[in-house]
Design an enzyme around this catalytic site. Structure first.
Site, PDB file in Angstrom:
ATOM      1  N   ARG A 108       0.845  -1.193   0.000  1.00 18.60           N
ATOM      2  CA  ARG A 108       0.000   0.000   0.000  1.00 18.60           C
ATOM      3  C   ARG A 108       0.884   1.248   0.000  1.00 18.60           C
ATOM      4  NH1 ARG A 108      -3.214  -2.679   4.392  1.00 18.60           N
ATOM      5  NH2 ARG A 108      -5.227  -3.315   3.527  1.00 18.60           N
ATOM      6  N   ASP A 143       6.815  -6.384   3.709  1.00 16.92           N
ATOM      7  CA  ASP A 143       6.745  -7.662   3.012  1.00 16.92           C
ATOM      8  C   ASP A 143       6.409  -7.354   1.554  1.00 16.92           C
ATOM      9  OD1 ASP A 143       6.788 -10.380   2.634  1.00 16.92           O
ATOM     10  OD2 ASP A 143       4.964 -10.810   3.760  1.00 16.92           O
ATOM     11  N   HIS A 188       5.073 -12.945   8.037  1.00 15.36           N
ATOM     12  CA  HIS A 188       5.666 -11.623   8.180  1.00 15.36           C
ATOM     13  C   HIS A 188       5.621 -11.149   9.632  1.00 15.36           C
ATOM     14  CE1 HIS A 188       5.637  -7.095   6.931  1.00 15.36           C
ATOM     15  NE2 HIS A 188       6.776  -7.460   7.473  1.00 15.36           N
ATOM     16  N   ASP A 239      -0.309  -0.836   8.129  1.00 22.94           N
ATOM     17  CA  ASP A 239      -0.054   0.308   7.241  1.00 22.94           C
ATOM     18  C   ASP A 239      -1.296   1.053   6.783  1.00 22.94           C
ATOM     19  OD1 ASP A 239      -1.060  -1.660   5.624  1.00 22.94           O
ATOM     20  OD2 ASP A 239       0.573  -1.653   4.172  1.00 22.94           O
ATOM     21  N   ASP A 240      -2.477   0.585   7.186  1.00 17.60           N
ATOM     22  CA  ASP A 240      -3.718   1.268   6.806  1.00 17.60           C
ATOM     23  C   ASP A 240      -4.401   1.911   8.007  1.00 17.60           C
ATOM     24  OD1 ASP A 240      -4.422  -1.085   8.050  1.00 17.60           O
ATOM     25  OD2 ASP A 240      -6.056  -1.571   6.669  1.00 17.60           O
ATOM     26  N   ASP A 268      -4.654 -13.610  13.915  1.00 16.66           N
ATOM     27  CA  ASP A 268      -5.501 -12.847  14.834  1.00 16.66           C
ATOM     28  C   ASP A 268      -6.603 -13.711  15.441  1.00 16.66           C
ATOM     29  OD1 ASP A 268      -6.535 -13.023  12.275  1.00 16.66           O
ATOM     30  OD2 ASP A 268      -7.382 -10.990  12.251  1.00 16.66           O
ATOM     31  N   SER A 298      -8.459  -9.342   3.241  1.00 15.78           N
ATOM     32  CA  SER A 298      -9.809  -9.663   3.722  1.00 15.78           C
ATOM     33  C   SER A 298     -10.886  -9.151   2.780  1.00 15.78           C
ATOM     34  CB  SER A 298     -10.026  -9.045   5.109  1.00 15.78           C
ATOM     35  OG  SER A 298      -9.958  -7.632   5.044  1.00 15.78           O
TER      36      SER A 298
END
Length: 440
Positions: free
Chosen positions: A110, A137, A183, A205-206, A284, A315
């Site tokens: 991203r 990654d 990762h 990163d989001d 998770d 996702s």
């Protein structure tokens, strides 16, 4: 014997005095370099053979060395006060020293990681106390260029193994989840094992962070370290949409049995426990299993300190359009480090929380849904089964999924949220004892 010894002493004294007298005469007889007095000869023009020449050379060397030492001494004296001041300042900074809390940004492909990094750098109060480590990654060149453009403001790590992971045929579509898990394991090992940090805050990163993001984790680090019934601190409220949180209580914090993620703190001791059995994928959901949670809780806020803007990802935007993009990001700075957070201790919190929940008036679903509640609240809405929980949660607009029987944001089965300006506790019957893992 005595006379002989006295003669030697007198002889030695005579030679010593004579030698020094010659040195003094030679030195006095010299003019300063480049300047010759009237009637004086430059000693450099005298013959330098024999004893006199040796003495002259020794005297010149001695004088030159004295000049060098004088200059060095002068420099030391001139800087001495500066060094003392610097040392005093350094001692004030380092004693007592504050723990370093690194921020680990998990990145892939991203280029919008810039938004994440810009906000972290904007709100970061100290580069020394909050070093930002970006672990990338995927090998995406454009994203790598964005990260590298920050120079020494961040540390850019690159996950070296970009190969596909062998999976069974039905899991090929989940290859991305396998790579993410790999990762995370690699990146966390860099932080805890290679750099030897004792804690870390993981940010994807989001995510965009709130102004008091760093203050929040700074204040809760000692809480996490001192309470073995806790195993993480999260900046996220799964039901934190605007209208579902109390805007007047940005300082309100909860314990939750559900692992929230999305900006969370982990201690090295917890990683040493988890790393040997780290899963190949879906890390998770694995964290939410009873075997990992071990009846421990996380801390979460009433109002989120992170906001996700990543609609696209592995996702495929699950929950994003319905829930995640409406999460309210806190905008009011709360000085958490100056607040008394002792109410979060397990025994105190559980006693007070259960008292508040089960002393609240019991109301019906229709009364809540149709806005027929009287009074300011809080109110208790009771569920008795997995299905009744899911029906009411979905209808009222909160997340209805469960992981290993634990509802999102739940603590001892209770989900706290705001609805039409009133606090609602969606709760199991009194006497609740444990989660049912089949409720998933």
């Amino acid at each position: 014997m005595f006379r002989k010894r006295s003669s030697l002493i007198l002889c030695g004294t005579f030679l010593f005095v004579t030698w020094n007298a010659v040195l003094v005469l030679l030195l006095w007889g010299r003019a300063p370099p480049g300047q010759l007095g009237d009637g004086q000869m430059d000693l450099a023009l005298l013959p330098t053979s024999g004893v006199v020449g040796d003495v002259i050379r020794m005297a010149e060397s001695f004088e030159s060395e004295l000049e060098k030492q004088k200059k060095i001494l002068s420099q030391i004296l001139s800087h001495q006060s500066m060094w003392k001041l610097s040392n005093r300042k350094g001692s004030k900074v380092n004693a007592p020293s504050q723990p370093v809390i690194p921020i680990l940004v998990i990145a892939c492909n991203r280029v919008t990681v810039r938004r994440c990094l810009d906000k972290l750098l904007q709100h970061r109060p100290s580069a020394e106390l909050y070093p930002i480590i970006v672990s990338q990654d995927c090998g995406h060149a454009n994203t790598g260029e964005v990260i590298s453009s920050y120079g020494n403001k961040v540390t850019h790590l690159k996950q070296p193994d970009l190969s596909d992971i062998p999976v069974r045929a039905e899991h090929k579509k989940f290859q991305g989840y396998y790579k993410i898990s790999r990762h995370y394991r690699w990146a966390l090992n860099q932080v805890f094992r290679n750099v030897s940090h004792t804690s870390v805050v993981i940010v994807e990163d989001d995510l965009e962070v709130a102004p008091d993001f760093f203050e929040y984790f700074r204040a809760l680090l000692p809480v996490l370290k001192s309470d073995p019934s806790l195993w993480c601190v999260s900046a996220w409220n799964d039901n934190g949409r605007d209208g579902y949180v109390d805007p007047g209580k940005p300082d309100l914090l909860y314990r939750t049995d559900f692992f929230p993620g999305l900006g969370w703190m982990l201690l090295r001791e917890a990683w040493e426990e988890l790393e040997p059995k780290w899963p190949a994928s879906f890390w998770d959901d694995w964290m939410r299993q009873p075997e990992q949670r071990r009846e421990r809780a996380c801390i979460r806020p009433e109002i989120s300190r992170t906001l996700t803007f990543g609609q696209q990802g592995v996702s495929l935007g699950q929950f994003y359009d319905k829930y995640l993009k409406y999460i309210k990001l806190n905008s009011e700075f709360v000085p958490f480090t100056k607040l008394d957070l002792s109410y979060l201790r397990e025994r105190t919190y559980r006693k007070n929380f259960e008292k508040e929940v089960y002393s609240a008036p019991l109301v019906t679903y229709d009364e809540v849904k149709q806005g027929q509640l009287k009074g300011s609240g809080p109110f208790r809405l009771q569920y008795s089964s997995k299905d009744s929980f899911k029906v009411m949660a979905k209808s009222l607009g909160i997340m209805d999924d469960l992981k290993s029987g634990v509802p999102r944001t739940g603590f001892r089965g209770v989900v706290s949220f705001f609805y039409r300006g009133r606090r609602i506790y969606l709760a199991p019957p009194p006497g609740w004892t444990q989660y049912d893992p089949t409720w998933s």
